[in-house]
Design a protein around this motif. Structure first.
Motif, short mmCIF file in Angstrom:
data_model
loop_
_atom_site.label_atom_id
_atom_site.label_comp_id
_atom_site.label_asym_id
_atom_site.label_seq_id
_atom_site.Cartn_x
_atom_site.Cartn_y
_atom_site.Cartn_z
N ARG A 472 0.72 -1.16 -0.06
CA ARG A 472 0.27 0.09 0.05
C ARG A 472 0.78 1.33 -0.05
O ARG A 472 0.31 2.20 -0.70
N GLN A 475 2.12 1.86 -3.42
CA GLN A 475 0.81 2.48 -4.33
C GLN A 475 0.95 3.84 -3.97
O GLN A 475 0.81 4.65 -5.10
N ASN A 479 1.39 7.40 -6.58
CA ASN A 479 0.64 8.55 -6.41
C ASN A 479 1.32 9.89 -6.05
O ASN A 479 1.12 11.16 -6.78
N LYS A 536 6.26 0.74 -11.95
CA LYS A 536 5.77 -0.57 -11.67
C LYS A 536 6.11 -0.93 -10.51
O LYS A 536 7.19 -0.76 -10.09
N ILE A 537 5.21 -1.89 -9.73
CA ILE A 537 5.79 -2.39 -8.45
C ILE A 537 6.32 -3.92 -8.61
O ILE A 537 5.41 -4.63 -8.97
N PHE A 551 -3.96 -8.34 -3.06
CA PHE A 551 -3.82 -7.53 -4.25
C PHE A 551 -3.73 -8.53 -5.46
O PHE A 551 -3.35 -9.64 -5.33
#
Length: 572
Positions: A472, A475, A479, A536-537, A551
């Motif tokens: 999280r 992510q 942002n 990208k993760i 996820f």
């Protein structure tokens, strides 16, 4: 106080300069009183004049009295609190100068038409020529409470004795009652007497009868002081002289009944007789000639009344008043007894103040040190380092999730910018990352150039939510980069790599120490970042296994990790 207005001083600035806050409260109350007085000139807020130009007080008249009392009470309290700054003669004169006008205000409530306030101001000024020493004990809080309660009690007692005038009310009764309905505050009945009726000898088309009405006051604490009753009647009706307990008239096909007032010929018992006290009734009636088929029980009744609330007859108000009186007695007693200890307390306060200042300084220094440690170390490590400064701090953790990020093409980007611009850019973006880490409970480890390193799950428990928290967080970092790009002329992209597993964490150094983590888990996380795609993760199979139920991941890809061989990896 006028000087504060004309000099434009704000309350905050004036208070810093030593002007008491109470003076601004007094100013506000005075302005409120002036505004309401102006409003009362064009409304009936505080008083009104009747058709005979006679002055009457309105329902909210006590509000004007309270607005007049409070500024004086507050100023009086301040005067008492600052007694030592005045000579005894001046102090006592000013006390009289305030107390007597307050007594004058109370007297105005009871009897108006005499200049009580002017007389009291004159008597207060006379004392300036009289000298008398008197020791008054200072006890700020209890004096304020005691004097304020005394003023409130006096006002409440006066209001209780005189009553509170309530707004005029009108009842429209579509279906007339034949008996009292105790669930109603006021109930009115009006009917033709079944036994007392006859044919009108002068007009055979009419019936003469006795019509009886009763007003039931079912209220426990309210007196009906004035009332008016009307009911529809047909044409060709008349009322005989000599009605009882009311002034009766016929107009516009209505029978109108009013309470007898002073000067009315029907007022044979005195005006107070016709007021209706709580839980009492008043009967009224007349002889009226109507058409044979007229029945008042089928007609609408309009009943209008004025009333006065008598608070002392209400048990809740009595309990409230008693509680206030008990508090007043307690406050006054404490004021008298505690006042004797004020001098000792003042000395103790001076000593306490000195100790508190020193304690605050030490506490502030301690907080600064702890804050500095918490900025660079986890809370548990910071506490242990504080308690054992010479101890080597290193621990193994079974399941920690590590994140690495770096800026795509940073070498090229930084080559086109000045050193100051590069630092400003990194500081702005990493500040967003730090704030998010603090909000989401992620431990920032360090930054190396454009790389950002963080960890979660630094606990001895193998089963923890560090992996999901880190996903999280990652992510959120994406942002933050998008948010950064909205206002930045240089658009950035980052790669993110995450891995979970066992590692070692500890503090290196004694002076310029640093908290760091080591192990294959860290190395693989770094490899995930360097082999990942922009924005990208990129995660290992270990991290995916701990978060797959939360996820959604892409199909696996395989990469060659130095020292580990081929590994399955995934993108979020």
């Amino acid at each position: 106080m006028p000087l504060l207005i004309f000099t434009g001083a704000t309350p905050k600035a004036a208070i810093k300069d030593g002007i008491p806050l109470q003076l601004f409260i007094v100013l506000f109350l005075c302005l409120a009183g002036i505004i309401l007085t102006i409003i009362s000139q064009i409304t009936n807020l505080f008083y009104f004049f009747d058709e005979n130009n006679i002055y009457h007080r309105s329902t909210f008249y006590p509000v004007s009295v309270v607005l007049g009392l409070l500024p004086g009470l507050i100023t009086l309290t301040m005067l008492i609190q600052n007694k030592k700054k005045l000579s005894n003669n001046v102090f006592i004169s000013l006390i009289i100068y305030f107390i007597l006008p307050l007594i004058g205000v109370v007297l105005i409530l009871l009897s108006y038409g005499f200049s009580w306030i002017n007389v009291s101001l004159g008597l207060g000024a006379l004392h300036l020529f009289y000298q008398k020493e008197k020791r008054v004990v200072r006890n700020h809080f209890w004096q304020t409470l005691s004097i304020s309660l005394a003023g409130i009690l006096v006002v409440l007692l006066i209001i209780s004795l005189k009553g509170i005038s309530l707004p005029e009310k009108t009842l429209i009764i579509d279906k007339p009652y034949t008996e009292n309905d105790s669930s109603k505050a006021v109930c009115v009945t009006f009917a033709r007497n079944a036994e007392k009726h006859w044919v009108d000898e002068g007009d055979p088309d009419r019936t003469g009868a006795q019509f009886d009405g009763v007003i039931f006051n079912n209220m426990k604490s309210t007196i009906i002081t004035d009332w008016e009753f009307s009911i529809f009647v047909p044409d060709n009706c008349s009322v005989d002289p000599g009605p009882w307990n009311g002034t009766f008239t016929l107009s516009d096909n209505k029978l109108n009944v009013k309470k007898p007032h002073a000067g009315d010929k029907e007022n044979i018992h005195g005006e107070d007789f016709y007021t209706i006290t709580p839980l009492k009734t008043l009967g009224f009636g007349c002889i009226m000639y109507t058409p044979h088929d007229y029945q008042p029980l089928s007609e609408k009744i309009i009943f209008t009344y004025s009333s006065i609330l008598k608070p002392l007859t209400n048990i809740i108000f009595d309990i409230f008043l008693s509680l206030l009186f008990v508090i007043f007695i307690i406050a006054t007693t404490i004021m008298l007894f505690v006042g004797k200890l004020i001098r000792v307390e003042e000395e103790n306060k001076k000593l306490e103040s000195t100790v508190k200042e020193r304690t605050k300084e030490l506490e502030a220094e301690k907080n600064r040190s702890e804050s500095l440690l918490l900025n660079i170390l986890p809370k548990e490590i910071a506490r242990e380092l504080t308690e054992h400064p010479d101890k080597t701090l290193a621990k193994e953790y079974p399941n920690v999730t590590v994140l690495f990020t770096d800026i795509v093409g940073f070498t090229k980007i930084s080559g086109e910018m000045t050193a100051e611009e590069v630092v400003t850019m990194l500081n702005k973006m990493f500040t967003l990352f730090d704030e998010r880490a603090q909000r989401e409970g992620i431990e920032k480890i360090k930054t190396i150039g454009d790389a950002y390193m963080a960890a979660s799950g630094l606990t001895q428990e193998k089963e923890n939510d560090g992996a999901s928290k880190m996903i999280r967080f990652a992510q959120g970092l994406l942002n933050d980069v998008r948010l950064f790009n909205e206002t930045s002329p240089i658009k950035l992209q980052i790669r993110l790599g995450i891995n979970s597993g066992a590692l070692v964490a500890g503090v290196i150094g004694k002076t310029k120490f640093i908290y760091d983590i080591w192990g294959d888990t860290v190395n693989v996380a770094s490899r995930m970042e360097s082999t990942g795609l922009p924005m990208k993760i990129h995660v290992t199979e270990t991290t995916k296994a701990q978060t797959s139920d939360l996820f959604q991941y892409s199909e696996n890809t395989e990469i060659d990790v130095k020292g580990k061989g081929m590994m399955k990896t995934y993108y979020l």
